[in-house]
Design an enzyme around this catalytic site. Structure first.
Site, PDB file in Angstrom:
ATOM      1  N   ASP A 544       0.840  -0.968   0.132  1.00 36.49           N
ATOM      2  CA  ASP A 544       0.017   0.001   0.090  1.00 36.49           C
ATOM      3  C   ASP A 544       0.859   1.039   0.479  1.00 36.49           C
ATOM      4  O   ASP A 544       1.868   1.133   0.269  1.00 36.49           O
ATOM      5  CB  ASP A 544      -0.929  -0.297   1.536  1.00 36.49           C
ATOM      6  CG  ASP A 544      -1.819   1.252   1.600  1.00 36.49           C
ATOM      7  OD1 ASP A 544      -2.479   1.331   0.200  1.00 36.49           O
ATOM      8  OD2 ASP A 544      -1.712   1.586   2.098  1.00 36.49           O
ATOM      9  N   ASP A 743      -1.744  -0.513   5.770  1.00 35.68           N
ATOM     10  CA  ASP A 743      -1.927  -0.242   7.980  1.00 35.68           C
ATOM     11  C   ASP A 743      -2.841   0.631   7.112  1.00 35.68           C
ATOM     12  O   ASP A 743      -3.170   0.391   8.858  1.00 35.68           O
ATOM     13  CB  ASP A 743      -0.671   0.887   7.931  1.00 35.68           C
ATOM     14  CG  ASP A 743      -1.401   2.603   6.898  1.00 35.68           C
ATOM     15  OD1 ASP A 743      -1.862   2.187   5.811  1.00 35.68           O
ATOM     16  OD2 ASP A 743      -0.708   3.493   7.358  1.00 35.68           O
ATOM     17  N   ASP A 747      -6.838  -2.173   4.212  1.00 33.02           N
ATOM     18  CA  ASP A 747      -5.746  -3.329   3.600  1.00 33.02           C
ATOM     19  C   ASP A 747      -6.281  -4.853   4.179  1.00 33.02           C
ATOM     20  O   ASP A 747      -5.698  -5.637   3.432  1.00 33.02           O
ATOM     21  CB  ASP A 747      -4.507  -2.940   3.823  1.00 33.02           C
ATOM     22  CG  ASP A 747      -3.936  -1.509   3.283  1.00 33.02           C
ATOM     23  OD1 ASP A 747      -3.881  -1.751   1.934  1.00 33.02           O
ATOM     24  OD2 ASP A 747      -3.399  -0.545   4.052  1.00 33.02           O
TER      25      ASP A 747
END
Length: 857
Positions: A544, A743, A747
């Protein structure tokens, strides 16, 4: 007061940490000086020493109140009112009491601190919990006969974590592997796993008894026990080991019996057979030592192996506790997701009245009010109002999105400073949050290939050991010298004892414990042994952007003034306009101005223009600050700086223009900066052979800018949670071993779908709960350390398994009597020694991981 009242739950004792948690019925009780409850000093964990006396309390709340002002409760001063259980205290003679509508207690309105006003009537409660329940749904308690409880599923489905194809309604054990089934979808109301609670109690009971049994066996030949009769020692060992085997180990014996009934040999077959063999042999040797030939007697008595049976039970309990704790973290991820949704919603009735209702009672079409700082209760559409919503849980974008009439909103997102009226559209299982929960749960249930392979190995190992034991029994019994069957029984017992899976059971957990401890020193947290094994095989890393590659918070980037203006002047004017805005981009600009010592000027006629920017008068001048559309609407030409603005956007920044009296004064950019350690980490991961792909909810242009700066192999922008999970699954379908690093809550599905999930410790609890690896410092260099430690740990595990199988491979044939013609035999006592040595070798080898060198270590 008794524990049968509804607010403590029917038939259940209140928890120790709740108010009156220690107020259980007991033969000998004392008074809680704060609330007057009867407390069992032995069962309540809440105590305090004061004035040379030990005081006991029903709850931590009462204890804290006593410690704060002991004189108010020790008899030296009148007792204060309104504390813990204040509403439960006995009212003074002649005082009129009222009923708590929730729990039915008598409450003194003058002493309790818990009140509520509803439809012109005052109501009084014994505690804040009862008051909150009433406020949430008053009609439930005012007119119980008309209350209709929200619909609940007919039954909770349970599945086996190792064999997901096993699904049944209600709890039970898996007919294949013997593990306890767990709910397919955990509930926020679930307490600690009952199996974990039960096994923990059994372990702590078994541990001292096992240690004592082992100590007696080890000290049998030393002068310390010279005065103790061997016969008495054996009886003491039997007395100590019996509760360990027959009570602490009873669940394992049940699983052993189940594996026999279901004809599904597994590790419980071997553990149960080994324990029963060691314990049964010892019982016979204690009760009827005369059935054994003289060659099996030492110092006039037959050796017993109570300590082997007891230690096997304790070690197995310890291993199960470790496994259950790891499994609990899996459901914790889903519980954290479920916990995002608010418990109640403020519903607006047809007559315009408003009241809070339980979320389960909200239906599609209901009108709901969302006040500043509250979470949006369900997916819906804005009817009235305007506000900024933090949707980072879904998009990964740290910048809140402005919402106004007609815009859609998503449940569990956080409202800013404005107020909204929304119409519910998707509720319950149809909501976006529920879909994310389902994605995480589905991915978690589908991940167990390593365990299935281990079960297959255990299956054949169990059959092989049982076959060898049977051959030894009948071989000696039918063809051996007299007493042939005694020799046969002893050989079979020796085989089962030496094959007891102590070393096999320790091989992976010991490596896991040492490796995880070593990794923790470098800010890397592994969840379990499977995570360590899987990480070493990873060849693709999906990552990410926001909060993983970048800092995760907008920061001022640059200011460029047009001809005739100064940079500091443009920044000061922009900050002056933005001081009235709650937008994070505005906060970044205001913070930058103050950091540079620029005074923020007063603004007049301020107005926030949704989706465009802000306007106002500063120093008597009309100013506009916003995007290209805002400038076009005011006929402000920005073509002269368009190339510069595009360059900033390609760098990953958001650009705003400042116009003063219709003239372009300059532009400002705000960006989410890349972490200082990211470039170094990416380069190191590339050198380690990993392919790195970025998947982010940010726009594609911004994503490409970051990917280009860092030299990533592939980039995917505007990715929703399901898109990230689909990308991971697509890579896996092409044979890639995928790790996902992120994080945010958005996700979580991808973290759960990946072969290994890696969460930033600086991120959300949900991300960390969904992942198998957490980087405490949020530093990607930790991934490289984790990968290298993973490979070392897996090598160590294989070595440990090699040691364990080597001992079994050499010991089982000797125990079966293959070398007897050459005068070499293995008694059950020596078999137990060999079993212990195999455990020592495994532990010693695992401890070598403490010296493993890691990058940056």
């Amino acid at each position: 007061m008794n524990s049968g009242h509804s607010h403590h739950g029917h038939g259940q004792s209140p928890t120790a940490d709740s108010c009156c948690g220690g107020a259980k019925q007991a033969p000998a009780t004392v008074k809680d000086p704060v609330c007057g409850m009867n407390v069992d000093p032995a069962s309540s964990p809440h105590h305090a020493e004061h004035a040379g006396k030990q005081w006991h309390f029903c709850s931590a709340l009462c204890r804290e109140r006593f410690i704060a002002t002991p004189s108010a409760f020790d008899g030296s001063a009148p007792q204060a009112a309104g504390g813990c259980c204040g509403g439960h205290k006995k009212a003074a003679v002649g005082t009129a009491t009222v009923k708590d509508l929730v729990c039915g207690m008598d409450v003194d309105p003058a002493r309790t601190a818990h009140h509520a006003h509803h439809q012109g009537q005052d109501y009084h409660f014994c505690s804040g919990g009862c008051r909150q329940k009433f406020i949430t749904d008053p009609q439930r308690y005012l007119d119980p006969s008309s209350y209709v409880a929200p619909e609940v599923p007919a039954g909770t489905l349970y599945t086996c974590p190792m064999d997901p194809e096993i699904v049944q309604e209600g709890p039970g054990t898996c007919p294949i592997c013997g593990m306890a089934l767990e709910p397919m979808m955990p509930s926020l109301d679930d307490g600690e796993n009952p199996e974990l609670t039960d096994l923990r109690r059994r372990f702590w009971v078994s541990l001292p008894l096992s240690v004592a049994t082992m100590a007696l066996a080890m000290l049998a030949m030393t002068p310390l026990l010279h005065a103790l009769s061997p016969t008495l020692r054996v009886w003491i060992e039997g007395a100590l080991a019996t509760p360990v085997v027959l009570w602490a180990g009873w669940p394992f014996l049940e699983r052993w019996a189940q594996s026999i009934r279901n004809r599904s040999p597994n590790m419980w077959t071997l553990i149960g057979t080994g324990v029963i063999a060691a314990y049964g042999y010892s019982v016979v040797a204690t009760l009827a030592p005369g059935v054994f030939p003289p060659s099996f007697q030492q110092h006039g008595h037959v050796g017993v192996y109570f300590e082997a049976a007891a230690v096997i039970i304790s070690l197995t309990l310890l291993g199960q506790l470790m496994e259950l704790r790891a499994r609990a973290k899996t459901s914790a991820a889903i519980k954290a997701l479920l916990g995002l949704a608010p418990k109640t919603a403020r519903r607006i009735d047809a007559d315009g009245s408003e009241h809070d209702v339980e979320l389960a009672l909200v239906k599609a079409g209901d009108r709901l009010r969302v006040r500043p700082g509250e979470k949006v209760p369900v997916d819906g559409r804005v009817l009235e109002g305007r506000s900024s919503l933090d949707e980072s849980m879904l998009t990964g974008e740290p910048i809140p999105v402005t919402k106004q009439a007609g815009d859609s909103v998503i449940g569990a997102t956080l409202n800013g400073s404005g107020a909204l009226v929304i119409q519910a559209e998707r509720v319950g299982d149809d909501s976006m949050l529920a879909q994310i929960v389902q994605l995480v749960a589905q991915a978690q249930r589908s991940r167990a290939p390593m365990q299935r392979m281990a079960d297959k190995v255990a299956y054949w190992f169990v059959l092989a050991v049982l076959a060898v034991a049977a051959l030894a029994l009948f071989g000696w019994g039918l063809f051996g010298p007299e007493p042939s069957w005694t020799h046969g029984v002893l050989s079979a017992v020796a085989v089962l004892i030496i094959a007891c899976p102590c070393a096999l059971g320790l091989a992976t957990p010991m490596s896991t414990m040492v490796a995880t401890g070593r990794a923790a020193q470098h800010g890397v947290l592994f969840r379990d042994a499977e995570a360590i094994d899987a990480l070493g095989k990873v060849d693709t890393l999906v990552i990410d952007k926001t909060g993983t590659l970048t800092e995760g918070r907008p920061a001022f980037d640059a200011v460029h003034a047009s001809a005739g203006f100064e940079d500091t002047q443009v920044l000061q004017w922009a900050a002056s306009l933005d001081q009235g805005s709650e937008h994070p981009l505005a906060e970044a600009i205001v913070t930058a101005a103050r950091t540079r010592g620029l005074p923020v000027l007063a603004v007049e006629d301020f107005d926030s223009i949704t989706g465009l920017g802000v306007r106002g008068r500063v120093d008597g001048r009309e100013m506009w600050l916003g995007n290209t559309a805002l400038m076009a609407g005011q006929s402000v030409q920005v073509a002269a700086v368009q190339e510069q603005a595009d360059a900033l956007r390609r760098r990953g920044a958001s650009v705003m223009y400042l116009a003063v009296e219709g003239q372009l004064a300059g532009l400002l950019s705000v960006a989410d900066p890349i972490k200082s350690t990211t470039a170094e980490a990416i380069a190191a991961l590339h050198r380690d052979g990993l392919r790195i792909i970025m998947a982010t909810g940010d726009g594609l242009l911004t994503a490409q800018a970051v990917a280009s700066t860092l030299g990533l192999d592939e980039v995917h922008g505007e990715s929703r949670p399901a898109d990230k999970a689909a990308l991971v699954q697509q890579l896996q379908a092409h044979g890639r071993v995928v790790a996902m690093a992120g994080d945010g809550i958005n996700d979580a599905p991808a973290l759960a779908s990946a072969d290994i999930g890696i969460a930033m410790g600086t991120g959300t609890d949900v991300a960390m709960s969904s992942a198998q690896v957490t980087l405490v410092k949020g530093d990607l260099r930790g991934i490289l350390r984790a990968c290298q430690l993973s490979r070392a740990a897996v090598r160590n595990m294989r070595q440990n398994l090699g040691f364990a199988f080597l001992y079994n491979g050499l010991g089982i044939p000797v125990a079966a009597g293959v070398l007897v013609p050459w005068g070499i035999s293995l008694s059950p006592m020596l078999a137990a020694v060999a079993m212990s040595l195999s455990s020592v070798s495994v532990i010693s080898n695992a401890l070598r991981l403490r010296a493993q060198r890691l990058p940056g270590g």
